[in-house]
Design a protein around this motif. Structure first.
Motif, PDB file in Angstrom:
ATOM      1  N   ASN A 213       8.188  25.617 -18.165  1.00 21.97           N
ATOM      2  CA  ASN A 213       6.836  26.147 -18.307  1.00 21.97           C
ATOM      3  C   ASN A 213       6.472  26.292 -19.791  1.00 21.97           C
ATOM      4  O   ASN A 213       6.312  27.387 -20.304  1.00 21.97           O
ATOM      5  CB  ASN A 213       6.736  27.501 -17.597  1.00 21.97           C
ATOM      6  CG  ASN A 213       5.309  27.983 -17.501  1.00 21.97           C
ATOM      7  OD1 ASN A 213       4.378  27.195 -17.617  1.00 21.97           O
ATOM      8  ND2 ASN A 213       5.120  29.272 -17.307  1.00 21.97           N
ATOM      9  N   LYS A 214       6.396  25.162 -20.477  1.00 23.60           N
ATOM     10  CA  LYS A 214       5.980  25.134 -21.875  1.00 23.60           C
ATOM     11  C   LYS A 214       4.925  24.045 -22.029  1.00 23.60           C
ATOM     12  O   LYS A 214       4.976  23.021 -21.363  1.00 23.60           O
ATOM     13  CB  LYS A 214       7.160  24.810 -22.799  1.00 23.60           C
ATOM     14  CG  LYS A 214       8.220  25.874 -22.858  1.00 23.60           C
ATOM     15  CD  LYS A 214       7.772  27.005 -23.740  1.00 23.60           C
ATOM     16  CE  LYS A 214       8.868  28.029 -23.900  1.00 23.60           C
ATOM     17  NZ  LYS A 214       8.413  29.171 -24.670  1.00 23.60           N
ATOM     18  N   ARG A 215       3.994  24.240 -22.951  1.00 23.49           N
ATOM     19  CA  ARG A 215       2.887  23.306 -23.117  1.00 23.49           C
ATOM     20  C   ARG A 215       3.351  21.940 -23.610  1.00 23.49           C
ATOM     21  O   ARG A 215       2.746  20.910 -23.304  1.00 23.49           O
ATOM     22  CB  ARG A 215       1.879  23.900 -24.109  1.00 23.49           C
ATOM     23  CG  ARG A 215       0.626  23.082 -24.288  1.00 23.49           C
ATOM     24  CD  ARG A 215      -0.369  23.768 -25.193  1.00 23.49           C
ATOM     25  NE  ARG A 215       0.077  23.859 -26.556  1.00 23.49           N
ATOM     26  CZ  ARG A 215      -0.168  22.939 -27.492  1.00 23.49           C
ATOM     27  NH1 ARG A 215      -0.829  21.851 -27.184  1.00 23.49           N
ATOM     28  NH2 ARG A 215       0.261  23.094 -28.715  1.00 23.49           N
TER      29      ARG A 215
ATOM     30  N   VAL B 148       1.999  20.464 -32.073  1.00 21.14           N
ATOM     31  CA  VAL B 148       2.722  21.659 -31.665  1.00 21.14           C
ATOM     32  C   VAL B 148       3.717  21.960 -32.779  1.00 21.14           C
ATOM     33  O   VAL B 148       4.174  21.042 -33.465  1.00 21.14           O
ATOM     34  CB  VAL B 148       3.433  21.454 -30.305  1.00 21.14           C
ATOM     35  CG1 VAL B 148       4.530  20.422 -30.410  1.00 21.14           C
ATOM     36  CG2 VAL B 148       3.958  22.750 -29.752  1.00 21.14           C
TER      37      VAL B 148
END
Length: 116
Positions: free
Chosen positions: A41-43, A13
């Motif tokens: 709500n993040k990968r 990332v």
């Protein structure tokens, strides 16, 4: 001061995106930081949570008298990992270069002092 560290290297990332998540938990209590990461709500949030859990486990393993409820995130930062260069086909036989970035995530937890 009782302090423990955990590090995840070569996470796929970009460091800029990982820093957005790591900045949310810096300075928080360990339990509150876990809750924050679960609701983010993040990968990359689950990977940051794994590093935090590892740091907590390292503290528990290293110091047997540590109280997990007094742990807080003393340091949290993201370093650039190696970049993998790739080529994307472009119009008229040309090629565009782009880079796939990676990150090294470091989290340190420490026990608050003075609550004896």
């Amino acid at each position: 001061m009782q302090e423990a560290k955990a590090e995840a290297r070569y996470i796929r990332v970009s460091p800029q995106k990982a820093r957005l998540v790591v900045d949310l938990i810096r300075g928080q209590n360990a339990g509150q930081a876990r809750t924050t990461l679960r609701s983010t709500n993040k990968r990359v949030a689950p990977q940051v949570q794994k590093v935090l859990d590892s740091a907590i486990a390292n503290a528990r393993d290293r110091y047997e008298d540590v109280d997990v409820d007094t742990l807080f995130v003393s340091e949290a930062y993201v370093h650039d990992g190696p970049r993998v260069k790739r080529v994307r086909p472009a119009p008229m036989g040309r090629a565009y270069r782009y880079q796939r970035r990676s990150s090294h995530i470091v989290i340190k937890v420490a026990a608050k002092e003075g609550k004896d």
